[in-house]
Design a protein around this motif. Structure first.
Motif, PDB file in Angstrom:
ATOM      1  N   LEU A  70     -10.052  -4.534  12.750  1.00  0.00           N
ATOM      2  CA  LEU A  70     -10.634  -3.835  11.607  1.00  0.00           C
ATOM      3  C   LEU A  70     -10.280  -2.353  11.561  1.00  0.00           C
ATOM      4  O   LEU A  70     -10.804  -1.624  10.709  1.00  0.00           O
ATOM      5  N   ALA A  71      -9.396  -1.884  12.426  1.00  0.00           N
ATOM      6  CA  ALA A  71      -9.093  -0.451  12.469  1.00  0.00           C
ATOM      7  C   ALA A  71      -8.608   0.068  11.118  1.00  0.00           C
ATOM      8  O   ALA A  71      -9.017   1.152  10.673  1.00  0.00           O
ATOM      9  N   GLU A  72      -7.735  -0.689  10.451  1.00  0.00           N
ATOM     10  CA  GLU A  72      -7.221  -0.186   9.173  1.00  0.00           C
ATOM     11  C   GLU A  72      -8.308  -0.144   8.102  1.00  0.00           C
ATOM     12  O   GLU A  72      -8.256   0.702   7.202  1.00  0.00           O
ATOM     13  N   MET A  73      -9.318  -1.010   8.194  1.00  0.00           N
ATOM     14  CA  MET A  73     -10.405  -0.976   7.222  1.00  0.00           C
ATOM     15  C   MET A  73     -11.284   0.251   7.441  1.00  0.00           C
ATOM     16  O   MET A  73     -11.690   0.924   6.490  1.00  0.00           O
ATOM     17  N   TYR A  74     -11.557   0.558   8.710  1.00  0.00           N
ATOM     18  CA  TYR A  74     -12.311   1.778   8.993  1.00  0.00           C
ATOM     19  C   TYR A  74     -11.500   3.020   8.606  1.00  0.00           C
ATOM     20  O   TYR A  74     -12.061   4.024   8.149  1.00  0.00           O
ATOM     21  N   ALA A  75     -10.184   2.956   8.770  1.00  0.00           N
ATOM     22  CA  ALA A  75      -9.347   4.083   8.355  1.00  0.00           C
ATOM     23  C   ALA A  75      -9.454   4.309   6.844  1.00  0.00           C
ATOM     24  O   ALA A  75      -9.446   5.458   6.384  1.00  0.00           O
ATOM     25  N   TYR A  76      -9.560   3.222   6.083  1.00  0.00           N
ATOM     26  CA  TYR A  76      -9.744   3.373   4.639  1.00  0.00           C
ATOM     27  C   TYR A  76     -11.084   4.043   4.336  1.00  0.00           C
ATOM     28  O   TYR A  76     -11.171   4.942   3.491  1.00  0.00           O
ATOM     29  N   CYS A  77     -12.155   3.593   5.007  1.00  0.00           N
ATOM     30  CA  CYS A  77     -13.467   4.214   4.811  1.00  0.00           C
ATOM     31  C   CYS A  77     -13.383   5.721   5.044  1.00  0.00           C
ATOM     32  O   CYS A  77     -13.918   6.525   4.264  1.00  0.00           O
ATOM     33  N   MET A  78     -12.719   6.109   6.121  1.00  0.00           N
ATOM     34  CA  MET A  78     -12.648   7.508   6.496  1.00  0.00           C
ATOM     35  C   MET A  78     -11.755   8.296   5.543  1.00  0.00           C
ATOM     36  O   MET A  78     -12.022   9.465   5.228  1.00  0.00           O
ATOM     37  N   ALA A  79     -10.683   7.674   5.064  1.00  0.00           N
ATOM     38  CA  ALA A  79      -9.820   8.342   4.092  1.00  0.00           C
ATOM     39  C   ALA A  79     -10.585   8.623   2.800  1.00  0.00           C
ATOM     40  O   ALA A  79     -10.465   9.708   2.209  1.00  0.00           O
ATOM     41  N   ALA A  80     -11.378   7.650   2.347  1.00  0.00           N
ATOM     42  CA  ALA A  80     -12.166   7.850   1.132  1.00  0.00           C
ATOM     43  C   ALA A  80     -13.197   8.952   1.332  1.00  0.00           C
ATOM     44  O   ALA A  80     -13.413   9.802   0.441  1.00  0.00           O
ATOM     45  N   ALA A  81     -13.845   8.977   2.496  1.00  0.00           N
ATOM     46  CA  ALA A  81     -14.821  10.026   2.771  1.00  0.00           C
ATOM     47  C   ALA A  81     -14.141  11.388   2.866  1.00  0.00           C
ATOM     48  O   ALA A  81     -14.674  12.400   2.383  1.00  0.00           O
ATOM     49  N   HIS A  82     -12.975  11.445   3.480  1.00  0.00           N
ATOM     50  CA  HIS A  82     -12.221  12.695   3.605  1.00  0.00           C
ATOM     51  C   HIS A  82     -11.881  13.269   2.230  1.00  0.00           C
ATOM     52  O   HIS A  82     -11.949  14.491   2.020  1.00  0.00           O
ATOM     53  N   LEU A  83     -11.513  12.397   1.311  1.00  0.00           N
ATOM     54  CA  LEU A  83     -11.141  12.827  -0.038  1.00  0.00           C
ATOM     55  C   LEU A  83     -12.347  12.991  -0.954  1.00  0.00           C
ATOM     56  O   LEU A  83     -12.175  13.340  -2.125  1.00  0.00           O
TER      57      LEU A  83
ATOM     58  N   LYS B 290      -3.504   9.168  -4.204  1.00  0.00           N
ATOM     59  CA  LYS B 290      -4.216  10.130  -3.363  1.00  0.00           C
ATOM     60  C   LYS B 290      -4.584   9.517  -2.012  1.00  0.00           C
ATOM     61  O   LYS B 290      -4.386  10.129  -0.956  1.00  0.00           O
ATOM     62  N   ILE B 291      -5.148   8.316  -2.054  1.00  0.00           N
ATOM     63  CA  ILE B 291      -5.737   7.770  -0.828  1.00  0.00           C
ATOM     64  C   ILE B 291      -4.719   7.078   0.070  1.00  0.00           C
ATOM     65  O   ILE B 291      -4.879   7.073   1.292  1.00  0.00           O
ATOM     66  N   ALA B 292      -3.654   6.495  -0.488  1.00  0.00           N
ATOM     67  CA  ALA B 292      -2.712   5.731   0.338  1.00  0.00           C
ATOM     68  C   ALA B 292      -2.089   6.571   1.447  1.00  0.00           C
ATOM     69  O   ALA B 292      -2.037   6.124   2.609  1.00  0.00           O
ATOM     70  N   PRO B 293      -1.590   7.793   1.184  1.00  0.00           N
ATOM     71  CA  PRO B 293      -1.007   8.558   2.290  1.00  0.00           C
ATOM     72  C   PRO B 293      -2.017   8.984   3.338  1.00  0.00           C
ATOM     73  O   PRO B 293      -1.688   9.089   4.528  1.00  0.00           O
ATOM     74  N   VAL B 294      -3.262   9.224   2.928  1.00  0.00           N
ATOM     75  CA  VAL B 294      -4.296   9.587   3.899  1.00  0.00           C
ATOM     76  C   VAL B 294      -4.678   8.364   4.725  1.00  0.00           C
ATOM     77  O   VAL B 294      -4.853   8.449   5.956  1.00  0.00           O
ATOM     78  N   TRP B 295      -4.802   7.239   4.085  1.00  0.00           N
ATOM     79  CA  TRP B 295      -5.077   5.977   4.788  1.00  0.00           C
ATOM     80  C   TRP B 295      -3.976   5.705   5.811  1.00  0.00           C
ATOM     81  O   TRP B 295      -4.241   5.366   6.970  1.00  0.00           O
ATOM     82  N   ARG B 296      -2.722   5.885   5.386  1.00  0.00           N
ATOM     83  CA  ARG B 296      -1.590   5.691   6.291  1.00  0.00           C
ATOM     84  C   ARG B 296      -1.659   6.661   7.474  1.00  0.00           C
ATOM     85  O   ARG B 296      -1.416   6.281   8.620  1.00  0.00           O
ATOM     86  N   GLU B 297      -2.038   7.897   7.217  1.00  0.00           N
ATOM     87  CA  GLU B 297      -2.126   8.897   8.283  1.00  0.00           C
ATOM     88  C   GLU B 297      -3.259   8.599   9.258  1.00  0.00           C
ATOM     89  O   GLU B 297      -3.126   8.783  10.479  1.00  0.00           O
ATOM     90  N   PHE B 298      -4.382   8.127   8.735  1.00  0.00           N
ATOM     91  CA  PHE B 298      -5.561   7.912   9.580  1.00  0.00           C
ATOM     92  C   PHE B 298      -5.491   6.613  10.392  1.00  0.00           C
ATOM     93  O   PHE B 298      -6.117   6.502  11.451  1.00  0.00           O
TER      94      PHE B 298
END
Length: 454
Positions: A256-269, A236-244
């Motif tokens: 740290l951009a990719e780490m913040y993208a993970y935070c946001m992907a988790a919040a989005h989902l 679920k989260i990998a494609p959203v993380w990749r998109e963000f």
């Protein structure tokens, strides 16, 4: 190359039955068979040796689950070379694997390069394209960085008497185990900085990410490796993380951009994570944010022996009566007196050149050290700088332990490689201090050539 299509998430029933729950706390190593540890790298020699440290440290501590290097940008010859090396080192069909992906370091929609795009795109590719991976036997996937070394087997256990958390978390509210719908991660010092981004532009208008409040952002999302999720949640989260990731990088062009993208992907989902603090050691100046409390309870002799060359006993036999953190994340520079350990100063040739000296193992347990030495950028023209260390508190012991552990793990992996590839060769010269290597005029002592991973 385009990233693979999104993979549908399986239902929870895709998991194999969990082994019987025990009261063994974080050290019930049998549960580590359920955890597939993965990490993202490029194909440089810099991350070749880090990979061998990960693999060998997993063997040393008895981790039972598979461990896979996700390597981005390898050519066919390079891939064949790595597979042949790993087969000789660990045996064909061993649980240590290699998954190769295209180089995803450039975003085609923006034209911008950011090497850490390889991490979200790499794990998405691994989930969609890996062959022969049994996600039923090991349904939990833990994503670490390549500069990690196992201190104990990685299990799916979250709660228990050895768990460390910081407010607003309490140990009582942690889930017992990671499972489908119950992800967890190690707290990092990310805070809630991403709340100040243009969230609608990144997550989309109306996304739950745009409505996340400060309290929830701080409690559930400032996390990093190990990210520990059921493989269904990863899908679920990998494609959203990749998109963000490229959208975050456009607003925040930083490491740290990719780490913040993970935070946001988790919040989005709306995928809140359990946030723990005992899965990693890294920064010796941290308080409760990392698992130093466990190591602080040990004597220095257990993590840094009195005489150089002996392996730290906490690694080779554990420490009875004391819990251990999950990993050493050696992304810092560790210095105590003229003993140092810095990953970018590890000579890759120690793993491949039969005549290269090993690193000299420090023996710091019986010393009282009040200073640290900093090698210069140009040892031909500059001298090392001597700086004071704090005389109170745990920083000196923590630093000594990190130097000893880092040196031990590099030597252990290199000796394993030499044992396979250097049979019949003359013994190497005596071991040498990393500090002395760094002070050699005219010789390269820094190997800063990574294009992904860390």
């Amino acid at each position: 190359a385009q990233p693979p299509p999104r993979s549908p998430a399986p239902p929870p029933a895709a998991s194999s039955p969990a082994p019987p729950r025990s009261a063994a706390g974080n050290d019930d190593a049998e549960r580590s068979a359920r955890v597939h540890v993965v990490f993202s790298t490029d194909c440089t020699t810099y991350q070749d040796w880090q990979t061998e440290v990960v693999f060998n440290s997993a063997d040393i501590v008895g981790h039972l689950g598979p461990v896979t290097r996700i390597a981005s940008g390898c050519g066919a010859d390079r891939e064949r070379e790595l597979r042949e090396r790993y087969a000789k080192l660990y045996g064909s069909g061993a649980r240590f694997g290699l998954h190769v992906t295209p180089d995803f370091g450039k975003d085609e929609s923006t034209g911008k390069s950011y090497h850490f795009y390889n991490k979200p795109r790499g794990i998405e590719h691994f989930l969609a394209e890996s062959k022969g991976v049994d996600f039923n036997a090991a349904p939990i996937v833990a994503l670490i960085d390549p500069d990690f070394a196992f201190l104990k087997p990685m299990t799916d256990r979250v709660a228990g008497p050895n768990a460390i958390v910081k407010k607003p978390w309490t140990v009582d509210e942690l889930p017992e185990f990671v499972d489908y719908g119950t992800p967890a991660g190690q707290q990092y010092g990310l805070g809630t900085y991403w709340l100040g981004f243009d969230r609608a532009k990144i997550c989309g208008e109306g996304s739950p990410c745009t409505r996340t409040k400060q309290a929830d952002a701080m409690k559930h999302y400032p996390i990093g490796p190990p990210y520990v999720l059921h493989h269904g949640d990863w899908r679920k989260i990998a494609p959203v993380w990749r998109e963000f990731a490229p959208k975050v990088y456009a607003q925040y062009p930083d490491l740290l951009a990719e780490m913040y993208a993970y935070c946001m992907a988790a919040a989005h989902l709306e995928m809140p994570h359990a946030r723990v603090n005992n899965w990693m050691l890294s920064n010796v100046n941290m308080g409760g944010e990392e698992g130093w409390r466990h190591l602080d309870a040990l004597s220095l002799e257990e993590s840094c022996p009195a005489e150089g060359g002996a392996p730290p006993s906490l690694v080779t036999r554990g420490s009875p009566g004391h819990p251990l953190p999950g990993f050493l994340h050696y992304c810092q520079n560790y210095r105590v007196a003229d003993w140092i350990f810095a990953k970018r100063r590890v000579p890759p040739h120690v793993f491949t050149d039969c005549a290269h000296p090993f690193l000299k193992a420090p023996g710091l347990a019986d010393t009282q050290v009040t200073y640290e030495m900093h090698p210069p950028g140009n040892p031909c023209r500059e001298k090392a700088a001597r700086k004071p260390l704090p005389t109170r508190g745990p920083v000196v012991n923590r630093t000594a332990a990190a130097v000893c552990l880092g040196t031990y793990y590099v030597n252990a992996a290199a000796k394993r490689a030499r044992g396979v590839f250097c049979a019949g060769q003359p013994p190497p010269p005596p071991p040498v201090k990393m500090f002395d290597l760094a002070m050699q005029c005219g010789k390269k002592s820094s190997y800063n050539n990574a294009r992904g991973g860390s």
